[in-house]
Design an enzyme around this catalytic site. Structure first.
Site, PDB file in Angstrom:
ATOM      1  N   CYS A   1       0.834  -1.204   0.000  1.00 29.47           N
ATOM      2  CA  CYS A   1       0.000   0.000   0.000  1.00 29.47           C
ATOM      3  C   CYS A   1       0.868   1.253   0.000  1.00 29.47           C
ATOM      4  CB  CYS A   1      -0.931  -0.014   1.213  1.00 29.47           C
ATOM      5  SG  CYS A   1      -2.134   1.326   1.246  1.00 29.47           S
TER       6      CYS A   1
ATOM      7  N   CYS B   1      -6.437  -3.544   7.055  1.00 30.49           N
ATOM      8  CA  CYS B   1      -7.683  -2.790   6.923  1.00 30.49           C
ATOM      9  C   CYS B   1      -8.791  -3.536   6.198  1.00 30.49           C
ATOM     10  CB  CYS B   1      -7.423  -1.435   6.274  1.00 30.49           C
ATOM     11  SG  CYS B   1      -6.887  -1.512   4.554  1.00 30.49           S
TER      12      CYS B   1
END
Length: 380
Positions: free
Chosen positions: A114, A211
């Protein structure tokens, strides 16, 4: 005019900084601190996956509640705030790779991917488009200047919070543009600042989960992204004896002891290797987890690449472990071989190996293969 705290020879009010705001206390304090110092601050929060699911999710960044929290902080400190929908690129660049990595028998680190793609590539480009002089994040890591004036990445003052391991893919160009205001602070100091600024997130717990993986149930995510990925196979020992059967190697990770699904064994057994080609989970005694050498691919250098003779470094091969002494040698194809001075247990392909000179990050890469200290496993 003297150089300001972000390294620019102009007044803070003439320096625009984009702050990546996740809705947590660290990035919120980063924004509030820079605003308090007089900078022209713009907050950006990324929506990375389905908002309807995210609203019900706790303990993860970039979820619905976190977007709401980031917006409230931005309003409270008086800065403009934007929410960018990066859901499709996050799925393509992070979630898909996460699933494929597990299917390959690896243990991936999606937070690094990410940072490598969505945050430090796409978001950083957006910050430039907004006319920012730099982008700041709430990471616990330091950006220092070497003797040549070149930006360097070094470990945080709070070593218990240091996140340099997760930022090894940062390029020199990105590092020149990034700032990490919390790198010289410890966590209690950051929470105290949040209280001082009256931020509603001052007592908000730190993110624990990945997440997009609710309650750590990564197998559910992989099954959704890759239907049919759960292929049954055998659980074997180091001599190839079949001890049991499994319902998919993605359910297992290197070093796992519990939930192996085998009985009648007196001594503790651990997952020591995954063999996706033959759909086998290989188990063995604890000492078989020891790794003496690591093949590293896709190496990113923030220092000068090493020569063929190699150099002595400190190597971090798990995010939860301190760096250990090792010899680093560069291969013909630009990959690297890391020889650990003392074996490390439970090293898994798909994780990262990060190289340090003291506290400075020299670079790092992805663990492609491990060489076991156990000759039986090395031969498999």
């Amino acid at each position: 005019m003297s150089v300001n705290s972000l390294g620019f020879d102009r007044a803070p009010e003439n320096t625009r900084v984009v702050v990546a705001m996740s809705g947590g206390v660290d990035s919120s304090v980063t924004a509030a601190l820079l605003k308090d110092q007089g900078y022209d601050v713009v907050g950006i929060t990324l929506q990375l996956y389905d908002h309807g699911v995210a609203v019900q999710k706790k303990g993860a960044c970039c979820a619905g509640q976190d977007i709401h929290d980031a917006r409230r902080v931005a309003e409270a400190i008086g800065i403009p705030h934007y929410v960018l929908d990066y859901e499709s690129r996050f799925k393509d660049q992070v979630m898909e790779e996460f699933a494929d990595s597990y299917i390959r028998g690896e243990t991936p680190i999606p937070c690094v991917r990410c940072n490598q793609t969505v945050k430090f590539k796409d978001l950083l480009a957006t910050a430039r488009d907004l006319g920012a002089d730099c982008m700041a994040t709430g990471h616990y890591v330091q950006r220092t200047l070497g003797g040549s004036g070149k930006a360097q990445l070094t470990r945080a003052v709070d070593l218990g919070r240091d996140q340099s391991y997760f930022l090894f893919t940062t390029t020199q160009e990105q590092l020149d543009f990034l700032r990490f205001p919390l790198g010289g602070m410890e966590k209690p100091e950051v929470r105290a600042l949040a209280e001082t600024y009256g931020l509603t997130v001052a007592d908000k717990p730190d993110s624990q989960d990945i997440c997009f993986v609710p309650e750590g149930r990564y197998v559910d995510v992989i099954e959704r992204l890759r239907p049919g990925a759960l292929e049954a196979g055998e659980i074997v020992d180091l001599d190839g004896n079949v001890l049991g059967h499994h319902e998919g190697i993605i359910r297992y990770t290197i070093g796992q002891r519990r939930g192996l699904g085998i009985g009648g064994v007196t001594d503790p057994l651990y997952v020591v290797k995954l063999d996706p080609a033959n759909k086998r989970v290989i188990v063995g005694p604890k000492e078989a987890l020891d790794t003496r050498a690591i093949a590293v691919k896709d190496v990113n250098w923030l220092g000068e690449p090493v020569g063929a003779d190699g150099i002595e470094v400190l190597a971090r091969v798990r995010s939860t472990r301190p760096p250990v002494p090792a010899t680093l040698r560069l291969g013909d194809n630009g990959d690297a071989m890391l020889e650990l001075h003392d074996p490390e247990a439970g090293v898994s392909p798909g994780q990262a190996a990060v190289f340090y000179d003291g506290d400075r990050v020299l670079g790092g890469g992805w663990i492609a293969k491990t060489v076991s200290a156990d000759k039986r496993l090395a031969a498999i």
